[in-house]
Enzyme design. Structure first.
Site, PDB file in Angstrom:
ATOM      1  CD1 TRP A 131      36.609   5.682 100.422  1.00 23.79           C
ATOM      2  CD2 TRP A 131      35.497   5.298 102.325  1.00 23.79           C
ATOM      3  NE1 TRP A 131      35.280   5.516 100.105  1.00 23.79           N
ATOM      4  CE2 TRP A 131      34.580   5.287 101.259  1.00 23.79           C
ATOM      5  CE3 TRP A 131      35.030   5.079 103.635  1.00 23.79           C
ATOM      6  CZ2 TRP A 131      33.214   5.053 101.445  1.00 23.79           C
ATOM      7  CZ3 TRP A 131      33.678   4.851 103.821  1.00 23.79           C
ATOM      8  CH2 TRP A 131      32.778   4.844 102.744  1.00 23.79           C
ATOM      9  CG  ASN A 132      35.178   0.270 103.322  1.00 25.83           C
ATOM     10  OD1 ASN A 132      36.305   0.082 102.871  1.00 25.83           O
ATOM     11  ND2 ASN A 132      34.225  -0.615 103.223  1.00 25.83           N
ATOM     12  N   GLY A 206      38.021  -1.674  96.122  1.00 25.10           N
ATOM     13  CA  GLY A 206      37.155  -0.528  95.839  1.00 25.10           C
ATOM     14  C   GLY A 206      35.921  -0.976  95.103  1.00 25.10           C
ATOM     15  CB  SER A 207      33.379   0.983  93.376  1.00 23.33           C
ATOM     16  OG  SER A 207      34.186   1.699  92.464  1.00 23.33           O
ATOM     17  CB  THR A 210      37.297   2.029  90.559  1.00 23.00           C
ATOM     18  OG1 THR A 210      36.427   3.092  90.924  1.00 23.00           O
ATOM     19  CG2 THR A 210      38.692   2.578  90.384  1.00 23.00           C
ATOM     20  CD  GLU A 228      40.253  -8.508  98.641  1.00 24.31           C
ATOM     21  OE1 GLU A 228      40.148  -7.788  99.636  1.00 24.31           O
ATOM     22  OE2 GLU A 228      40.488  -9.722  98.698  1.00 24.31           O
ATOM     23  CB  CYS A 262      33.119  -4.770 101.106  1.00 24.48           C
ATOM     24  SG  CYS A 262      34.146  -5.590 102.308  1.00 24.48           S
TER      25      CYS A 262
HETATM   26  P1  NAD Z   1      36.540   3.573  94.662  1.00 25.71           P
HETATM   27  O1  NAD Z   1      36.455   2.555  93.573  1.00 25.71           O
HETATM   28  O2  NAD Z   1      35.892   4.884  94.454  1.00 25.71           O
HETATM   29  O3  NAD Z   1      38.069   3.901  94.998  1.00 25.71           O
HETATM   30  C1  NAD Z   1      38.996   2.904  95.398  1.00 25.71           C
HETATM   31  C2  NAD Z   1      40.411   3.371  95.118  1.00 25.71           C
HETATM   32  O4  NAD Z   1      40.609   3.476  93.712  1.00 25.71           O
HETATM   33  C3  NAD Z   1      40.752   4.743  95.692  1.00 25.71           C
HETATM   34  O5  NAD Z   1      42.050   4.688  96.231  1.00 25.71           O
HETATM   35  C4  NAD Z   1      40.675   5.654  94.468  1.00 25.71           C
HETATM   36  O6  NAD Z   1      41.489   6.803  94.579  1.00 25.71           O
HETATM   37  C5  NAD Z   1      41.198   4.735  93.384  1.00 25.71           C
HETATM   38  N1  NAD Z   1      40.791   5.056  92.000  1.00 25.71           N
HETATM   39  C6  NAD Z   1      39.629   5.635  91.593  1.00 25.71           C
HETATM   40  N2  NAD Z   1      39.609   5.706  90.237  1.00 25.71           N
HETATM   41  C7  NAD Z   1      40.770   5.171  89.791  1.00 25.71           C
HETATM   42  C8  NAD Z   1      41.340   4.930  88.499  1.00 25.71           C
HETATM   43  N3  NAD Z   1      40.695   5.273  87.379  1.00 25.71           N
HETATM   44  N4  NAD Z   1      42.558   4.347  88.410  1.00 25.71           N
HETATM   45  C9  NAD Z   1      43.221   3.958  89.534  1.00 25.71           C
HETATM   46  N5  NAD Z   1      42.745   4.159  90.777  1.00 25.71           N
HETATM   47  C10 NAD Z   1      41.526   4.747  90.912  1.00 25.71           C
HETATM   48  O7  NAD Z   1      35.976   2.845  95.970  1.00 25.71           O
HETATM   49  P2  NAD Z   1      35.838   3.427  97.461  1.00 25.71           P
HETATM   50  O8  NAD Z   1      34.733   4.410  97.518  1.00 25.71           O
HETATM   51  O9  NAD Z   1      37.164   3.789  98.001  1.00 25.71           O
HETATM   52  O10 NAD Z   1      35.393   2.109  98.243  1.00 25.71           O
HETATM   53  C11 NAD Z   1      34.085   1.661  98.317  1.00 25.71           C
HETATM   54  C12 NAD Z   1      33.894   0.384  97.518  1.00 25.71           C
HETATM   55  O11 NAD Z   1      34.885  -0.576  97.887  1.00 25.71           O
HETATM   56  C13 NAD Z   1      32.578  -0.299  97.783  1.00 25.71           C
HETATM   57  O12 NAD Z   1      32.054  -0.774  96.563  1.00 25.71           O
HETATM   58  C14 NAD Z   1      32.954  -1.448  98.700  1.00 25.71           C
HETATM   59  O13 NAD Z   1      32.039  -2.519  98.689  1.00 25.71           O
HETATM   60  C15 NAD Z   1      34.285  -1.833  98.162  1.00 25.71           C
HETATM   61  N6  NAD Z   1      35.085  -2.561  99.136  1.00 25.71           N
HETATM   62  C16 NAD Z   1      35.329  -3.889  98.924  1.00 25.71           C
HETATM   63  C17 NAD Z   1      36.046  -4.616  99.853  1.00 25.71           C
HETATM   64  C18 NAD Z   1      36.316  -6.083  99.664  1.00 25.71           C
HETATM   65  O14 NAD Z   1      37.083  -6.627 100.427  1.00 25.71           O
HETATM   66  N7  NAD Z   1      35.717  -6.753  98.699  1.00 25.71           N
HETATM   67  C19 NAD Z   1      36.521  -3.980 101.004  1.00 25.71           C
HETATM   68  C20 NAD Z   1      36.268  -2.613 101.188  1.00 25.71           C
HETATM   69  C21 NAD Z   1      35.550  -1.909 100.241  1.00 25.71           C
END
Ligand code: NAD
Length: 456
Positions: A131-132, A206-207, A210, A228, A262
């Site tokens: 989302w960020n 995402g994180s 996950t 990522e 990130c």
């Molecule tokens: P998150 O891992 O909570 O969620 C990311 C996505 O995964 C969401 O769409 C969520 O609905 C989905 N999800 C959650 N659990 C799941 C599962 N079990 N199976 C399938 N999908 C699932 O992360 P967030 O809070 O959206 O984002 C923040 C994180 O993302 C931070 O750690 C940040 O550093 C990272 N991030 C990385 C980059 C990069 O380019 N490396 C860019 C942006 C954010």
């Protein structure tokens, strides 16, 4: 699914979440459309993305407003994201033809033999997004994926659903068919249901927590997986810098988007000879940030998007203080409606403290004193993550010497918190696998097919 404004805690929309059967239907649509989409001349796909770009420009103010309402990003920063999205689109539009063109690798006239490589789409891909920076991290995937001839099941984060819906509407109005770019709405359960479909690739942002689950689920299926993930990005400030300039640049790198990037600066190491002067300049900078209504043009620090993160931040501060850190400013959840945390600076920190090891993803930063460049390199590399790292010094040789020893996907000299469409975006360790952006970030949505052609 209730969509809540993180600045006020008020519900702003109610959206129907895609359950198992809806996800299956959406998958079937994307599968059915893929071959036709891939067989269109590339020019048609480029035209659609060009039209999408035009629509982003004409709707920019509405899109920025929605992003600020649901994510809490200060409005100027929402506009910045959208304006920064345009050169990324331009990059993909300019480079796609070159990357996707079939290549003649070898020819032997005597043997009447030719060897070629064509760049085939992967097929149907799942894009599970964060989302960020929904335009950046989503667009890094769905734009080149579509240009390469894939159909895309795009699941925006549940915290950026309205933005995801806008993106889908603009795509469809621009000539990308409904069954080629297919939005899938919902949270973790919807993401998990999407992964159960026989897609040909998973592109996740995402994180780490996950990402590790997604990698494990997809690994068994032998499909392409890109993750990522997060970072704990360090910056090292050498003894020969202009302290005020460095402090201003790094404070922006740490607190922009309320620290929810990130590649936010997450750890600062400062040479002992300038440490105190740097801390003074840095804290003055942070105390000058204006916190408040994210819809107000003057606001620089907004709310925390995900409420549970307030607890993570508070625990990091308490843990650091208990282990001997000094709180220079901030340190607490702000008691007002919505999710708010004070911009926080800690000194006298070390690597026993969670604030120096675990991703904060909020407006909290630790500053640690180091005695020389070698100690700085050791500490910078003392992390499971490896997304970005920066060095501030006027001495290029010194910066290159240090950065060549740092284990991370991107390195910065006298800058930080920066992404370029021309350069690959990737991480090592817990920051992920695979890459987006650059010409490699177009190629990654293709499968090279080897052609051995012998004339009769
Ligand atoms: P998150 O891992 O909570 O969620 C990311 C996505 O995964 C969401 O769409 C969520 O609905 C989905 N999800 C959650 N659990 C799941 C599962 N079990 N199976 C399938 N999908 C699932 O992360 P967030 O809070 O959206 O984002 C923040 C994180 O993302 C931070 O750690 C940040 O550093 C990272 N991030 C990385 C980059 C990069 O380019 N490396 C860019 C942006 C954010």
């Amino acid at each position: 699914m209730k969509i809540t404004n993180p600045a006020t805690g008020e519900a702003i929309a109610d959206i129907e979440e895609d359950r198992g059967s809806a996800v299956r239907k959406k998958y079937a649509l994307a599968r059915g459309a893929q071959a036709d989409w891939a067989s269109l001349p590339l020019k048609k796909r480029l035209d659609a993305i060009r039209a999408f770009r035009e629509r982003v420009v004409t709707s920019l103010e509405t899109l920025a407003h929605t992003l600020t309402l649901e994510v809490g990003k200060p409005i100027r920063q929402s506009r910045n994201e959208l304006n920064g999205f345009l050169p990324r689109l331009d990059f993909f539009l300019a480079e796609a033809a070159g990357v996707l063109r079939e290549e003649k690798i070898f020819a032997d006239v005597k043997q009447n033999l030719e060897e070629r490589i064509s760049h085939e789409p992967l097929g149907v891909i799942a894009n599970i997004s964060a989302w960020n920076y929904p335009y950046f991290v989503g667009g890094n995937v769905f734009v080149p994926a579509l240009l390469a001839g894939n159909t895309v099941l795009y699941k925006p984060s549940e915290f950026a659903t309205l933005t995801g819906r806008h993106i889908a509407e603009l795509m469809h109005e621009s000539g990308v068919p409904d069954d080629v770019f297919v939005p899938v709405y919902g949270g973790a359960a919807t993401g998990a249901a999407l992964l159960r479909q026989p897609v040909d690739g998973v592109f996740f942002t995402g994180s780490y927590a996950t990402g590790a689950k997604i990698g494990a689920a997809a690994g068994r299926r032998m499909i392409k997986v890109q993750l990522e993930l997060g970072g704990k990005d360090p910056v090292y400030v050498c003894d020969d810098v202009d302290v005020k300039n460095a402090a201003a640049g790094i404070a922006d790198g740490a607190f922009y988007n309320t620290g929810q990037s990130c590649c936010s600066v997450e750890r600062i190491y400062v040479h002992e000879s300038i440490h105190d002067a740097f801390v003074d300049a840095f804290v003055a900078e942070v105390n000058g940030f204006s916190l408040g209504d994210p819809l107000d043009d003057r606001t620089y620090i907004g709310p925390i998007t995900r409420r549970p993160q307030l607890d993570v931040l508070q625990k990091q501060v308490i843990d650091a203080k208990r282990r001997g850190a000094r709180l220079m400013t901030g340190g607490n959840v702000i008691k007002r409606k919505g999710n708010w945390f004070e911009p926080t600076v800690l000194t006298e920190v070390d690597h026993r403290m969670s604030v120096m090891c675990e991703e904060s993803f909020g407006p909290v930063i630790g500053i640690q004193k180091v005695k020389d460049d070698s100690e700085a390199v050791l500490l910078m590399n003392d992390s499971e993550y490896g997304l970005t790292a920066g060095v501030y010094t006027p001495d290029e040789k010194r910066a290159r010497r240090i950065l060549s020893k740092v284990r991370s996907g991107s390195v910065y000299w006298n800058c930080c918190d920066r992404v370029s469409p021309r350069l690959p975006w990737s991480g090592v360790g817990h920051s992920g696998i695979g890459l987006t952006l650059s010409t490699y970030g177009i190629q990654t949505f293709t499968r090279p097919k080897a052609w051995h052609l012998r004339g009769a």
